[in-house]
Design a protein around this motif. Structure first.
Motif, short mmCIF file in Angstrom:
data_model
loop_
_atom_site.label_atom_id
_atom_site.label_comp_id
_atom_site.label_asym_id
_atom_site.label_seq_id
_atom_site.Cartn_x
_atom_site.Cartn_y
_atom_site.Cartn_z
N GLN A 236 0.80 -1.20 -0.19
CA GLN A 236 -0.20 0.02 -0.09
C GLN A 236 0.85 1.41 0.17
O GLN A 236 0.29 2.41 -0.15
CB GLN A 236 -0.79 0.12 1.19
CG GLN A 236 -2.02 -1.14 1.23
CD GLN A 236 -3.01 -0.95 2.21
OE1 GLN A 236 -2.97 0.01 3.22
NE2 GLN A 236 -3.96 -1.62 2.32
N ALA A 238 2.92 2.65 -2.33
CA ALA A 238 2.93 3.28 -3.49
C ALA A 238 1.42 4.12 -3.53
O ALA A 238 1.60 5.17 -4.08
CB ALA A 238 2.98 2.58 -4.65
N ALA A 239 0.33 3.35 -3.00
CA ALA A 239 -1.02 4.13 -3.12
C ALA A 239 -0.92 5.22 -2.21
O ALA A 239 -1.50 6.48 -2.52
CB ALA A 239 -2.12 3.02 -2.79
N ARG A 241 1.53 6.93 -1.11
CA ARG A 241 2.39 8.14 -1.52
C ARG A 241 1.59 8.99 -2.62
O ARG A 241 1.60 10.28 -2.78
CB ARG A 241 3.80 7.42 -2.27
CG ARG A 241 4.61 7.06 -1.17
CD ARG A 241 5.95 6.50 -1.56
NE ARG A 241 6.94 5.80 -0.62
CZ ARG A 241 7.36 4.80 -0.69
NH1 ARG A 241 7.17 4.01 -1.49
NH2 ARG A 241 8.19 4.52 0.43
N LYS A 242 1.00 8.27 -3.48
CA LYS A 242 0.13 8.80 -4.55
C LYS A 242 -0.93 9.86 -3.64
O LYS A 242 -1.24 10.84 -4.15
CB LYS A 242 -0.62 7.58 -5.53
CG LYS A 242 -1.25 8.70 -6.48
CD LYS A 242 -1.96 7.20 -7.66
CE LYS A 242 -2.71 7.99 -8.72
NZ LYS A 242 -3.02 6.96 -9.50
N ASP A 243 -1.57 9.30 -2.85
CA ASP A 243 -2.75 9.93 -1.99
C ASP A 243 -2.13 11.25 -1.56
O ASP A 243 -2.67 12.27 -1.16
CB ASP A 243 -3.41 9.26 -1.07
CG ASP A 243 -4.44 8.39 -1.65
OD1 ASP A 243 -4.96 8.63 -2.90
OD2 ASP A 243 -4.75 7.24 -1.08
N SER A 245 0.39 12.91 -2.50
CA SER A 245 1.20 13.91 -3.50
C SER A 245 0.45 14.88 -3.86
O SER A 245 -0.84 14.91 -3.79
CB SER A 245 1.83 13.12 -4.57
OG SER A 245 0.76 12.36 -5.30
#
Length: 245
Positions: A236, A238-239, A241-243, A245
């Motif tokens: 989780q 990567a997900a 970090r995307k949220d 960013s």
């Protein structure tokens, strides 16, 4: 070989006495265990009061704290040597699947592992201490294996069916199974008419397929599960970090 032994059933429990007797011929042992039953205490440390250490007539040390307290105090203040191995148990009752999160038996081993020392937790499948001598013999056999191929330190969770030694099937490397959610609390009243609650039984096995600790022990095998402490949900990251960013 120097071994520190602890448990969560208390220093007077038949399981820890049998374990100490089984390991004494092959190692220098020290027993440091809770003064009373601390089942379900998980990895808790006592921080709101001081701890006292006493010694019983049989040479066992006992502490008015949790299993983690016992191993922590032993390693950081009581012992004048560093053990080669931490051994916990033999617990009265299984510690499989989700049980390992709550288990004081597993917690005592985990505390040693966190200090960089190999550790093994031993439990019998059913309560009552039936075939305890056989379980102690299994524990000795497993300790003598040394597990040189495992990364050091290692943390192993062992569950042993309540069977005679010659009826036990070979140990299997297993993964933790999963349980259904716990059953409801049991509501009652104290003598003053106030509501009280007992924690209900654990849920039944939900994932008990081949390869799990549940499946192995149900078929008469000793189950050995390697555990790790890293709780990071790596998939989780990567997900997340995307949220963020």
């Amino acid at each position: 070989m120097k071994i520190l032994i602890s448990n969560d059933d208390g220093y007077l429990a038949p399981g820890i006495i049998a374990l100490a007797n089984a390991l004494a011929p092959i190692a220098e042992i020290v027993v440091v265990a809770p003064d009373s039953n601390r089942s379900g205490s998980s990895n808790s440390l006592t921080l709101d009061r001081p701890l006292s250490v006493q010694r019983a007539e049989n040479g066992f040390y006992f502490i008015n704290g949790t299993p983690s307290d016992c191993v922590h105090v032993a390693l950081t203040g009581l012992l004048n040597f560093r053990p080669d191995l931490i051994v916990s148990g033999i617990n009265q009752g299984q510690n499989m699947g989700d049980d390992t999160l709550y288990s004081g038996t597993v917690a005592a081993a985990t505390e040693g592992f966190l200090f960089g020392i190999p550790a093994i937790a031993f439990s019998q499948l059913h309560k009552g201490w039936d075939e305890l001598d056989a379980a102690a013999m299994v524990a000795r056999d497993i300790v003598e294996r040394r597990f040189d191929n495992l990364p050091q330190p290692y943390l192993l969770n062992v569950n042993i069916p309540n069977l005679p030694y010659d009826q036990l099937k070979p140990a299997l490397a297993t993964r933790l199974g999963k349980r259904h959610e716990s059953e409801s609390v049991i509501k009652a009243q104290d003598p003053h008419g106030r509501d009280i609650y007992w924690i209900g039984p654990p849920g039944g096995a939900r994932d008990a397929g081949e390869g799990t600790d549940f499946h192995a022990t149900a078929n008469g095998h000793v189950s050995i599960t390697p555990l790790q402490i890293d709780l990071t949900h790596a998939t989780q990251l990567a997900a997340l970090r995307k949220d963020l960013s």
